[in-house]
Design an enzyme around this catalytic site. Structure first.
Site, mmCIF file in Angstrom:
data_model
loop_
_atom_site.group_PDB
_atom_site.id
_atom_site.type_symbol
_atom_site.label_atom_id
_atom_site.label_comp_id
_atom_site.label_asym_id
_atom_site.label_seq_id
_atom_site.Cartn_x
_atom_site.Cartn_y
_atom_site.Cartn_z
ATOM 1 N N CYS A 1 122.891 13.019 -41.106
ATOM 2 C CA CYS A 1 121.372 12.402 -41.128
ATOM 3 C C CYS A 1 120.893 11.338 -41.915
ATOM 4 C CB CYS A 1 120.373 13.803 -41.357
ATOM 5 S SG CYS A 1 120.922 14.891 -39.992
ATOM 6 N N THR B 1 123.481 12.514 -32.568
ATOM 7 C CA THR B 1 123.190 11.106 -32.340
ATOM 8 C C THR B 1 123.842 10.351 -33.410
ATOM 9 O OG1 THR B 1 121.188 11.772 -33.345
ATOM 10 C CG2 THR B 1 121.284 11.536 -30.970
ATOM 11 N N VAL C 1 122.140 22.534 -35.638
ATOM 12 C CA VAL C 1 120.656 22.457 -35.062
ATOM 13 C C VAL C 1 120.675 23.637 -34.071
ATOM 14 C CG1 VAL C 1 118.953 21.267 -33.914
ATOM 15 C CG2 VAL C 1 120.260 20.156 -36.021
ATOM 16 N N ARG D 1 131.508 15.824 -42.494
ATOM 17 C CA ARG D 1 131.256 14.731 -41.767
ATOM 18 C C ARG D 1 130.882 13.485 -42.616
ATOM 19 N NH1 ARG D 1 127.892 16.836 -36.951
ATOM 20 N NH2 ARG D 1 126.945 17.846 -38.675
ATOM 21 N N ASP E 1 127.894 24.582 -25.060
ATOM 22 C CA ASP E 1 128.689 23.798 -25.600
ATOM 23 C C ASP E 1 130.046 23.553 -25.175
ATOM 24 O OD1 ASP E 1 128.337 22.907 -29.127
ATOM 25 O OD2 ASP E 1 130.229 22.505 -28.218
ATOM 26 N N THR F 1 117.625 13.661 -33.387
ATOM 27 C CA THR F 1 117.216 12.551 -33.793
ATOM 28 C C THR F 1 117.274 11.413 -33.160
ATOM 29 O OG1 THR F 1 117.247 13.886 -36.071
ATOM 30 C CG2 THR F 1 116.725 11.501 -36.205
#
Ligand SMILES: NC(=O)c1ccc[n+]([C@@H]2O[C@H](COP(=O)([O-])OP(=O)(O)OC[C@H]3O[C@@H](n4cnc5c(N)ncnc54)[C@H](O)[C@@H]3O)[C@@H](O)[C@H]2O)c1
Length: 424
Positions: free
Chosen positions: A261, A86, A17, A332, A35, A121
């Site tokens: 997600c 998240t 993102v 992932r 980062d 998110t």
């Protein structure tokens, strides 16, 4: 608050993102991309995106961008955009630790009139209930008086070349109008579609989390249908094709729901729902169906193999595709791992391969089962499981495999049916 400001933007977290966002902003504004991954920062300084989404030319066009792993390099910024992960913990509860740790560092750098915008998110209420109090505590500044907070969820779909960051409607939200004005100025510069102003941060947070939850539930329904139709000996894809001729039938396909997600965000919503005392049955059963689906597929395949082979050891199995979705290198939380683990546990002769993966990034535990796609001889296998529909697989000579009696189980309904032995 000041009415005219120069935008110096920091984007925190340069993953799927954050990096595309930082690159777009870097075409117009002074920006520092931060980062904690030093190797990633070194690569970015050399115009290398390990995910290969950002090309050298895009880096060049992003004239005003700098990369750093040091938070001190964003002390002169006045807009901090959070694009951090998240995840959920092992109990599938939201884990906001990464954002909270980062916010602590940002809070010490925060100055009067600065802005913090969240893109990650989260569950409804997280920004106002979890993040703002923490920023106020460590910065000793007051929200809406000294600093402002906005929320603008990211909707990109890695690997999707059509719905890219600048071409999709972006939701923006804040509980102060000046912040909304600033968000309109910066996002308006990079987004070609209209911005959608949500009436509150909570509405924007909820909208994002339900977009992914809706997808999860729809896939779960189709996965459940495929279990039913398999028992009835009816091809699910043929049923879906027929049903899709109705104008209002929703076009979803069975499949493996992994990644960062769709398989995670419903847990964020259900966490918040459970806090209110309501158990979200549909959301949780959708999650359970999708979580169990790889094992269902594995058992189905094992039953086929048991019928076809007296000695299962003699069957050389290849799982083709390992990432969590097609045309993307992100593995992932890939559900293909469950299928691989199932066959490994059964002591079967199994390999896996994916054109997006190199041996160097494969977990030690799985290295001996991995085969580089570039050197792969498909004819060495008796049974191929197509798990992910990467475009590269379109080049496979199916006729030759068929001729040589290599059987294919096509989870994705990807190959020409003529050459396929089994599908869902
Ligand atoms: N990947 C997607 O398709 C997608 C789409 C829409 C929304 N989202 C949401 O966006 C958020 C980010 O997801 P992502 O996929 O880009 O994550 P990601 O894992 O690809 O990237 C996160 C980056 O943050 C870095 N990082 C971790 N801790 C840090 C810290 N303390 N300070 C600075 N950097 C740190 C990591 O090194 C990593 O490079 C998540 O909330 C996700 O749910 C993701």
């Amino acid at each position: 608050m000041k009415t005219k400001i120069n935008f110096n933007i920091a984007v925190i977290g340069l993953g799927y993102v954050g990096l595309p966002l930082a690159i777009e902003f870097g075409k117009f504004f002074n920006i520092v991309g931060i980062d904690i991954d030093k190797k990633l920062i070194n690569n970015l300084k050399n115009n290398i995106d390990k995910n290969n989404f950002i090309k050298k030319n895009d880096f060049k066009k992003s004239k005003y961008i700098k990369f750093s792993h040091n938070y001190n390099d964003i002390s002169n910024c006045n807009i901090y955009i959070i694009t951090l992960p998240t995840p959920v913990n092992e109990k599938n509860k939201p884990d906001l630790t990464i954002i909270k740790k980062s916010l602590k560092k940002i809070s010490f750098l925060l100055k009067k009139n600065d802005f913090i915008i969240f893109e990650s998110t989260v569950f409804p209420g997280a920004t106002e209930e979890e993040f703002i109090p923490l920023i106020e505590k460590f910065s000793k500044l007051k929200n809406n008086l000294d600093f402002s907070v906005g929320y603008s969820p990211e909707r990109i779909n890695p690997g999707d070349k059509k719905h890219t960051l600048t071409k999709i409607t972006k939701i923006i939200s804040s509980n102060n109008n000046f912040c909304l004005k600033v968000m309109k100025s910066i996002y308006g510069k990079i987004i070609s579609k209209k911005l959608y102003v949500a009436p509150s941060i909570k509405v924007a947070e909820s909208a994002k989390v339900i977009e992914n939850t809706q997808r999860d539930i729809n896939v779960a329904f189709i996965n459940e249908l495929s279990v039913i139709f398999n028992k009835l000996n009816i091809n699910t894809y043929e049923v879906l094709k027929a049903a899709n001729t109705k104008w209002n039938f929703l076009d979803f396909q069975p499949g493996l729901v992994g990644g960062h997600c769709i398989g995670v965000d419903p847990y964020y919503l259900s966490y918040k729902s459970l806090k209110t005392g309501y158990k979200p049955n549909m959301i949780l059963s959708g999650r359970k169906i999708n979580d169990d689906f790889p094992i269902y597929i594995s058992k189905t395949i094992l039953n086929i193999l048991k019928k076809n082979y007296k000695n299962l050891q003699t069957c050389r199995i290849l799982i083709l595709g390992y990432t969590f979705k097609e045309n993307c290198n992100d593995f992932r939380n890939t559900q293909v791992r469950k299928i691989l683990n199932y066959f490994i546990k059964k002591n079967l002769n199994v390999h896996f391969s994916d054109p997006y993966l190199k041996r160097s990034i494969i977990d030690v535990k799985y290295k001996k089962y991995f085969r580089e796609y570039i050197n792969l001889d498909l004819l060495k296998y008796n049974f191929i499981i197509l798990a992910v529909g990467h475009n590269q697989f379109k080049k496979i000579n199916l006729r030759n495999l068929y001729k040589n009696r290599v059987e294919i189980f096509d989870i994705k309904n990807f190959f020409n049916k003529k050459y396929i032995s089994y599908s869902l």
